[in-house]
Write a protein that holds these residues in place. Structure first.
Motif, short mmCIF file in Angstrom:
data_model
loop_
_atom_site.label_atom_id
_atom_site.label_comp_id
_atom_site.label_asym_id
_atom_site.label_seq_id
_atom_site.Cartn_x
_atom_site.Cartn_y
_atom_site.Cartn_z
N ASP A 175 4.63 1.19 -0.99
CA ASP A 175 3.89 -0.08 -0.90
C ASP A 175 4.64 -1.22 -1.58
N THR A 176 5.15 -0.98 -2.78
CA THR A 176 5.78 -2.06 -3.54
C THR A 176 7.05 -2.54 -2.85
N LEU A 177 7.88 -1.62 -2.40
CA LEU A 177 9.12 -2.01 -1.73
C LEU A 177 8.86 -2.59 -0.36
N TYR A 178 7.76 -2.19 0.29
CA TYR A 178 7.37 -2.82 1.55
C TYR A 178 7.14 -4.31 1.33
N SER A 179 6.39 -4.64 0.30
CA SER A 179 6.11 -6.06 0.03
C SER A 179 7.38 -6.83 -0.27
N MET A 180 8.28 -6.23 -1.05
CA MET A 180 9.55 -6.90 -1.35
C MET A 180 10.38 -7.08 -0.09
N GLU A 181 10.39 -6.05 0.76
CA GLU A 181 11.17 -6.10 1.99
C GLU A 181 10.65 -7.17 2.94
N GLU A 182 9.34 -7.26 3.07
CA GLU A 182 8.74 -8.18 4.02
C GLU A 182 8.80 -9.64 3.56
N ALA A 183 8.93 -9.86 2.26
CA ALA A 183 8.96 -11.23 1.75
C ALA A 183 10.20 -11.97 2.25
N ASP A 184 9.99 -13.23 2.60
CA ASP A 184 11.13 -14.09 2.91
C ASP A 184 11.77 -14.64 1.64
N THR B 41 -8.78 -14.28 -3.32
CA THR B 41 -8.61 -12.90 -3.80
C THR B 41 -8.70 -11.90 -2.66
N GLN B 42 -9.09 -12.38 -1.48
CA GLN B 42 -9.15 -11.52 -0.30
C GLN B 42 -8.70 -12.34 0.90
N TYR B 43 -7.82 -11.78 1.71
CA TYR B 43 -7.32 -12.48 2.88
C TYR B 43 -8.06 -12.01 4.13
N ASN B 44 -8.54 -12.96 4.91
CA ASN B 44 -9.35 -12.65 6.10
C ASN B 44 -8.70 -13.11 7.40
N GLY B 45 -7.39 -13.27 7.40
CA GLY B 45 -6.68 -13.59 8.63
C GLY B 45 -6.52 -15.06 8.93
N ILE C 7 -0.64 -8.40 2.34
CA ILE C 7 0.70 -8.62 2.89
C ILE C 7 0.86 -7.90 4.23
N ARG C 8 0.33 -6.68 4.35
CA ARG C 8 0.39 -5.97 5.63
C ARG C 8 -0.40 -6.73 6.70
N GLN C 9 -1.57 -7.24 6.33
CA GLN C 9 -2.38 -7.98 7.29
C GLN C 9 -1.69 -9.27 7.71
N ILE C 10 -1.09 -9.94 6.76
CA ILE C 10 -0.37 -11.18 7.06
C ILE C 10 0.76 -10.92 8.05
#
Length: 328
Positions: free
Chosen positions: A92-101, A39-43, A61-64
């Motif tokens: 934010d929402t479109l950033y995640s969609m854009e960055e997804a492969d 539930t939390q990403y730590n790198g 997603i930004r951290q990834i």
């Protein structure tokens, strides 16, 4: 591959995102992958990242992307991502969609409701459910109490959770329909609304949040299910009803039509308890109509088997790896 999957739903939660994450974990591990649900990403490093919810997972997603720009990223789109957050929180929402492969959509009409530039990386995945053998026999006492109609899901605005109860108020006196609603209230207001509805509506009973075996017993006791949502990304309870052979009356939103198909006979207009009441009464009084709905959901059951969902996950993984390699 080593996969990290991020969901906003905490362990033990009965939210749809948590159930999806845990089911995908099992399916991916069955295919030979190693999966960690967090539930939390730590790198941490891994081979592939899967984020459930484009908007709620945007921080991870930004951290990834900052820490591991050369790793494949899959984003699973929820109903609120598609029908609410991409309009209310587009950055934010479109950033995640854009960055997804690769993007995962949970019904077959998602492509028409997101920006066209994302169509080439969209994989349609139908969530799976257990078959009829997982469901108990009806309990005679409840089955004899009337024509049971179940509503299953958290009580909140997006689900329009009390619409079936409002419809039940409009039924003729000779109707034996009883509406049984199971789900955790989103807040105190929803709890108060459900409790007040029970007080004024003899056809309605709110059961609170149920365990999985209790939910399956409720479905077995019911003759019909109502899906009254105003927005859905592809509700897993639709998959469960189809696999159980339980007929549905559903709101005519893309998230339902994209699972049940345009030819399904059991749609009603969103927020319209008058039409819903007419359809409920028709299902009760006309066995041929109920049998038609049951035949349609049974025919659709093959869409929602685990093997098909696992194949769609592998398709998304392969697409993400391919597009990532082209990108870097």
């Amino acid at each position: 591959m080593k996969i990290i999957m991020i969901t906003p739903a905490q362990p033990g939660s009965k939210a749809g995102n948590r159930a999806t994450a845990e089911r995908w974990e099992l399916l991916l591990e069955k295919a030979g992958h190693s999966v960690s649900v967090v539930t939390q990403y730590n790198g941490e490093a891994c081979d592939v990242f899967i984020a459930l919810h484009a908007w709620r997972s945007v921080g991870a997603i930004r951290q990834i992307r900052q820490s591991w720009p050369d790793k494949p990223l899959i984003v699973a789109l929820t109903g609120t991502d598609i029908y609410l957050h991409q309009h209310e929180f587009p950055e934010d929402t479109l950033y995640s969609m854009e960055e997804a492969d690769a993007l995962i959509g949970l019904h077959e009409l998602v492509a028409r409701d997101i920006p066209a530039r994302f169509a080439t990386k969209l994989v349609t995945l139908f969530q799976s459910a257990q078959g009829p053998e997982a469901y108990p026999l009806p309990q005679p006492a409840l089955e004899d109490a009337g024509f049971g109609v179940c509503v299953i899901g958290h009580l909140r605005e997006e689900k329009d959770s009390l619409r079936a109860a409002y419809a039940a108020r409009l039924l003729p006196d000779d109707s034996r329909i009883q509406v049984w609603c199971a789900g955790k209230p989103h807040n105190e207001e929803w709890q108060r609304m459900a409790e007040q509805e029970m007080e004024r509506n003899p056809r309605f009973r709110w059961l609170g949040e149920l365990e999985q075996d209790e939910t399956r017993q409720l479905m077995a006791n019911s003759r019909l299910m109502v899906i009254s949502s105003v927005m859905e990304g592809g509700a897993n309870v639709v998959s469960e009803a189809c696999r159980a052979g339980l007929p549905m009356i559903a709101s005519d939103i893309p998230g339902n039509v994209g699972l049940l198909g345009k030819d399904y006979r059991g749609y009603f207009p969103v927020n319209d308890e008058k039409v819903l009441a007419e359809m409920l009464y028709r299902a009760e009084q006309h066995p041929d109509f109920l049998a038609t709905l049951q035949a349609q959901v049974s025919k659709l059951a093959g869409r929602f088997v685990p093997e098909r969902e696992q194949a769609s996950l592998e398709q998304a993984l392969n697409l993400a790896v391919q597009r990532c390699s082209e990108r870097v």
